[in-house]
Design an enzyme around this catalytic site. Structure first.
Site, mmCIF file in Angstrom:
data_model
loop_
_atom_site.group_PDB
_atom_site.id
_atom_site.type_symbol
_atom_site.label_atom_id
_atom_site.label_comp_id
_atom_site.label_asym_id
_atom_site.label_seq_id
_atom_site.Cartn_x
_atom_site.Cartn_y
_atom_site.Cartn_z
ATOM 1 N N ASP A 20 -22.194 12.401 12.306
ATOM 2 C CA ASP A 20 -22.367 13.410 11.251
ATOM 3 C C ASP A 20 -23.409 12.959 10.234
ATOM 4 O O ASP A 20 -23.614 11.765 10.025
ATOM 5 C CB ASP A 20 -21.013 13.641 10.560
ATOM 6 C CG ASP A 20 -21.014 14.925 9.739
ATOM 7 O OD1 ASP A 20 -21.934 15.763 9.923
ATOM 8 O OD2 ASP A 20 -20.108 15.094 8.906
ATOM 9 N N HIS A 37 -31.715 15.623 13.451
ATOM 10 C CA HIS A 37 -31.119 15.546 14.792
ATOM 11 C C HIS A 37 -31.995 14.673 15.703
ATOM 12 O O HIS A 37 -31.495 13.882 16.497
ATOM 13 C CB HIS A 37 -30.979 16.934 15.410
ATOM 14 C CG HIS A 37 -30.045 17.842 14.646
ATOM 15 N ND1 HIS A 37 -28.827 17.426 14.186
ATOM 16 C CD2 HIS A 37 -30.166 19.147 14.274
ATOM 17 C CE1 HIS A 37 -28.231 18.432 13.548
ATOM 18 N NE2 HIS A 37 -29.023 19.486 13.592
ATOM 19 N N LEU A 131 -21.185 1.033 31.307
ATOM 20 C CA LEU A 131 -20.607 1.927 30.297
ATOM 21 C C LEU A 131 -20.528 3.383 30.791
ATOM 22 O O LEU A 131 -21.468 3.892 31.386
ATOM 23 C CB LEU A 131 -21.515 1.880 29.050
ATOM 24 C CG LEU A 131 -21.198 2.884 27.941
ATOM 25 C CD1 LEU A 131 -19.923 2.498 27.205
ATOM 26 C CD2 LEU A 131 -22.364 2.984 26.950
HETATM 27 C C1 FPP Z 1 -24.026 16.478 12.891
HETATM 28 O O1 FPP Z 1 -24.884 16.431 11.776
HETATM 29 C C2 FPP Z 1 -24.760 16.323 14.141
HETATM 30 C C3 FPP Z 1 -24.855 17.276 15.108
HETATM 31 C C4 FPP Z 1 -24.199 18.573 15.014
HETATM 32 C C5 FPP Z 1 -25.664 17.072 16.322
HETATM 33 C C6 FPP Z 1 -25.619 15.693 16.874
HETATM 34 C C7 FPP Z 1 -26.596 15.570 17.954
HETATM 35 C C8 FPP Z 1 -27.453 14.549 18.096
HETATM 36 C C9 FPP Z 1 -27.521 13.361 17.225
HETATM 37 C C10 FPP Z 1 -28.350 14.542 19.246
HETATM 38 C C11 FPP Z 1 -27.573 13.879 20.330
HETATM 39 C C12 FPP Z 1 -28.382 13.552 21.458
HETATM 40 C C13 FPP Z 1 -27.868 13.038 22.590
HETATM 41 C C14 FPP Z 1 -28.796 12.650 23.655
HETATM 42 C C15 FPP Z 1 -26.423 12.888 22.787
HETATM 43 P P1 FPP Z 1 -24.960 17.713 10.817
HETATM 44 O O2 FPP Z 1 -26.049 18.594 11.310
HETATM 45 O O3 FPP Z 1 -23.620 18.358 10.759
HETATM 46 O O4 FPP Z 1 -25.339 17.043 9.460
HETATM 47 P P2 FPP Z 1 -24.881 17.535 8.013
HETATM 48 O O5 FPP Z 1 -23.389 17.413 7.960
HETATM 49 O O6 FPP Z 1 -25.566 16.563 7.103
HETATM 50 O O7 FPP Z 1 -25.367 18.941 7.837
#
Ligand code: FPP
Length: 246
Positions: A20, A37, A131
């Protein structure tokens, strides 16, 4: 070094992570959410590497929740292509590191092209023995419990099971994580203290580790810190300290 503080004979078999803070991190850096992201993919790479180094068997990452479909269309589309690009790009690296990739979630809800790419990556890494990287995509804990319940109802209606046969092991067999042990450790980044519909059934006895670090800044050293913290805890599973120690 922090890795030297990790007890190698007490490594959790399964670590789950709620990644997050990508959006807030991006905002902090004066950029758009997708930049966060994208940077988050670097963290995924580092954490996968760290998990492999410690010999963790299962690493589940909450990459896209059922609720994430409700984000603005541009963000959903961008996340989708980022995911596919990252997975396609990382397959060689996963193979090199002996990582087996899998997915839990309502994959049918993804565009056909995305499903295809996911299946290719899963197939391509399927004989790896290191893993197990599990991506939770279009996943939610309630969805998982419901889909398991639906399967069981179908079996009951077909006369294949009786009410008495429905116990915990039977139910677990129908969850999307049926072949995976429950996570001993569940990490959430970005200073939020919620489970947000992640592994609801499976986290019944998980140890929770919260850190204020935003996901794009999280690296394998932070994973090691979480594990050191976990190793200092006493897990009682409803019993007393005395019972555990005897
Ligand atoms: C939460 O941060 C994150 C997500 C909803 C997306 C997570 C995805 C990635 C990190 C890419 C993953 C890639 C692979 C290859 C698995 P948020 O957008 O909710 O952040 P905020 O709470 O600050 O708004």
């Amino acid at each position: 070094m922090i890795i030297d503080q990790v007890k190698k004979n007490y490594i959790p078999r399964h670590v789950a992570v709620i990644m997050d803070g990508n959006g807030r991190w991006a905002e902090l850096h004066g950029n758009d959410r997708i930049y966060g992201h994208r940077q988050g993919v670097e963290s995924v790479r580092s954490v996968v590497e760290g998990a492999g180094e410690l010999g963790i068997e299962f690493l589940t990452l909450y990459a896209f929740s059922t609720e994430n479909w409700c984000r603005p269309k541009e963000e959903v589309d961008a996340l989708m292509s980022l995911l596919v690009d990252a997975i396609v790009r990382e397959v060689a690296n996963l193979n090199e590191k002996n990582v087996k990739m899998n997915v839990i979630g309502n994959i049918d809800s993804f565009p056909h092209e995305v499903q295809l790419k996911l299946k290719e990556a899963i197939y391509s890494t399927s004989s790896n023995t290191g893993l197990n990287l599990i991506l939770a995509l279009s996943y939610s804990g309630r969805w998982d419990i419901l889909q398991a319940t639906r399967q069981i109802i179908r079996k009951a209606l077909a006369g294949e099971i009786t009410e008495e046969q429905l116990d915990e092991p039977f139910f677990i067999d129908h969850l999307s994580t049926s072949v995976v042990p429950d996570p001993e450790l569940l990490i959430r980044t970005s200073g939020e203290y919620r489970i947000s519909n992640f592994l609801l059934w499976q986290s019944a006895y998980s140890e929770f580790y919260f850190t204020s670090i935003f996901w794009p800044d999280f690296r394998k050293e932070n994973l090691f810190e979480a594990i050191v913290d976990f190793q200092g805890r006493e897990r009682r599973f409803g019993k007393t300290s005395e019972q555990i120690r005897s």
